[in-house]
Design a protein around this motif. Structure first.
Motif, PDB file in Angstrom:
ATOM      1  N   SER A 148      15.167   2.389 -15.372  1.00  0.00           N
ATOM      2  CA  SER A 148      14.081   1.507 -15.788  1.00  0.00           C
ATOM      3  C   SER A 148      13.031   2.609 -16.255  1.00  0.00           C
ATOM      4  N   PRO A 149      12.099   2.276 -17.090  1.00  0.00           N
ATOM      5  CA  PRO A 149      11.167   3.018 -17.769  1.00  0.00           C
ATOM      6  C   PRO A 149      10.155   3.919 -16.715  1.00  0.00           C
ATOM      7  N   GLY A 150      10.020   3.080 -15.505  1.00  0.00           N
ATOM      8  CA  GLY A 150       9.135   4.042 -14.479  1.00  0.00           C
ATOM      9  C   GLY A 150       9.722   4.744 -13.596  1.00  0.00           C
ATOM     10  N   GLY A 151      11.238   4.412 -13.645  1.00  0.00           N
ATOM     11  CA  GLY A 151      11.829   5.157 -12.393  1.00  0.00           C
ATOM     12  C   GLY A 151      12.187   4.179 -11.336  1.00  0.00           C
ATOM     13  N   GLU A 152      13.165   4.345 -10.646  1.00  0.00           N
ATOM     14  CA  GLU A 152      13.485   3.260  -9.701  1.00  0.00           C
ATOM     15  C   GLU A 152      12.577   3.296  -8.499  1.00  0.00           C
ATOM     16  N   ASP A 153      12.221   2.000  -7.937  1.00  0.00           N
ATOM     17  CA  ASP A 153      11.208   2.003  -6.780  1.00  0.00           C
ATOM     18  C   ASP A 153      11.700   0.757  -5.956  1.00  0.00           C
ATOM     19  N   ASP A 154      12.102   0.742  -4.592  1.00  0.00           N
ATOM     20  CA  ASP A 154      12.571  -0.103  -3.977  1.00  0.00           C
ATOM     21  C   ASP A 154      11.728  -1.349  -3.636  1.00  0.00           C
ATOM     22  N   ARG A 155      10.534  -1.022  -4.001  1.00  0.00           N
ATOM     23  CA  ARG A 155       9.398  -2.037  -3.486  1.00  0.00           C
ATOM     24  C   ARG A 155       9.264  -2.982  -5.211  1.00  0.00           C
ATOM     25  N   ALA A 156      10.002  -2.808  -6.077  1.00  0.00           N
ATOM     26  CA  ALA A 156       9.725  -3.432  -7.368  1.00  0.00           C
ATOM     27  C   ALA A 156      10.258  -4.955  -7.064  1.00  0.00           C
ATOM     28  N   GLU A 157      11.218  -5.051  -6.470  1.00  0.00           N
ATOM     29  CA  GLU A 157      12.000  -6.357  -6.331  1.00  0.00           C
ATOM     30  C   GLU A 157      11.347  -6.983  -5.548  1.00  0.00           C
TER      31      GLU A 157
END
Length: 229
Positions: A148-157
């Motif tokens: 992803s453009p911003g780098g993975e974050d588990d909270r995104a989903e």
């Protein structure tokens, strides 16, 4: 009175000329967006567009612009009236392209700074009056997955699942309660426009339909239509 609201993302990839090799991958998203704005035009040929851009620049009515800054000589206009070209921010460019696709007569663009507090969003939403057709532009989190453009974050989903559910239920309370700090950490540029929608649509009963909700390029994109019952 407000009859219909369309909620869309604003990636340049929506425009086939800018999508290049990804045009086919964007086909489902693009079709959902076009369906949504065609329904908007059926409510009114004149739209109010709400989006976010750094500094909240004023956008002149009837302005014209170009996607030249994105690498393509593709001109757009905010109305059927010919006007000299000026530099327009991305939300206004996307709104102009969508206007032409849906054969709308004009779009009036109101931009806010992405960091505007929730309380000010609610107030602004209430002060916008009662335009018949409203287009809300904004993306979800840019941190879905390792590429992803911003780098993975588990909270995104979880964040974007909440946005999808709020849009599907016309839940203005859920949109109003979005945490601006979390949205900023997740790169969700749609937070402010969604909270303006919450203020704008706080009164009355609404029916809602989500036409698209996914993160095909690591960014959450949601397409929905709200209709005043």
């Amino acid at each position: 009175m407000i009859r219909r609201v369309a909620v869309l993302p604003q990636p340049p990839l929506l425009i086939p000329e800018l999508a290049a090799g990804a045009a086919d991958e964007c086909a489902e998203l693009r079709e959902a967006c076009l369906q949504a704005v065609q329904r908007l035009t059926s409510a009114s040929p004149d739209w109010l567009v709400v989006g976010a851009a750094a500094g909240a620049p004023a956008v002149p009515e009837h302005a014209s612009g170009s996607f030249r800054g994105f690498g393509v000589e593709l001109g757009v206009s905010l109305s059927r009236v010919t006007a000299p070209e000026t530099e327009l921010p991305l939300p206004a460019l996307v709104a102009g392209w969508l206007r032409a696709q849906a054969d709308a007569a004009s779009v009036r663009v109101r931009l806010v700074d992405p960091a505007i507090p929730p309380g000010e969003c609610a107030l602004l939403g209430r002060e916008l009056g009662e335009p018949t057709a409203v287009l809300i532009l904004g993306d979800g989190s840019s941190r879905h997955g390792p590429r992803s453009p911003g780098g993975e974050d588990d909270r995104a989903e979880g964040f974007d699942s909440g946005i999808r559910d709020a849009l599907a239920k016309a839940d203005t309370g859920a949109l109003a309660a979005l945490d601006p700090a979390l949205a900023a950490e997740l790169g969700a540029g749609g937070r402010a426009p969604w909270q303006i929608l919450a203020g704008l649509a706080a009164e009355g009963e609404w029916s809602a339909e989500v036409l698209y909700s996914a993160a095909p390029f690591g960014v959450g994109y949601h397409v929905a239509v709200w209709e005043h019952a």
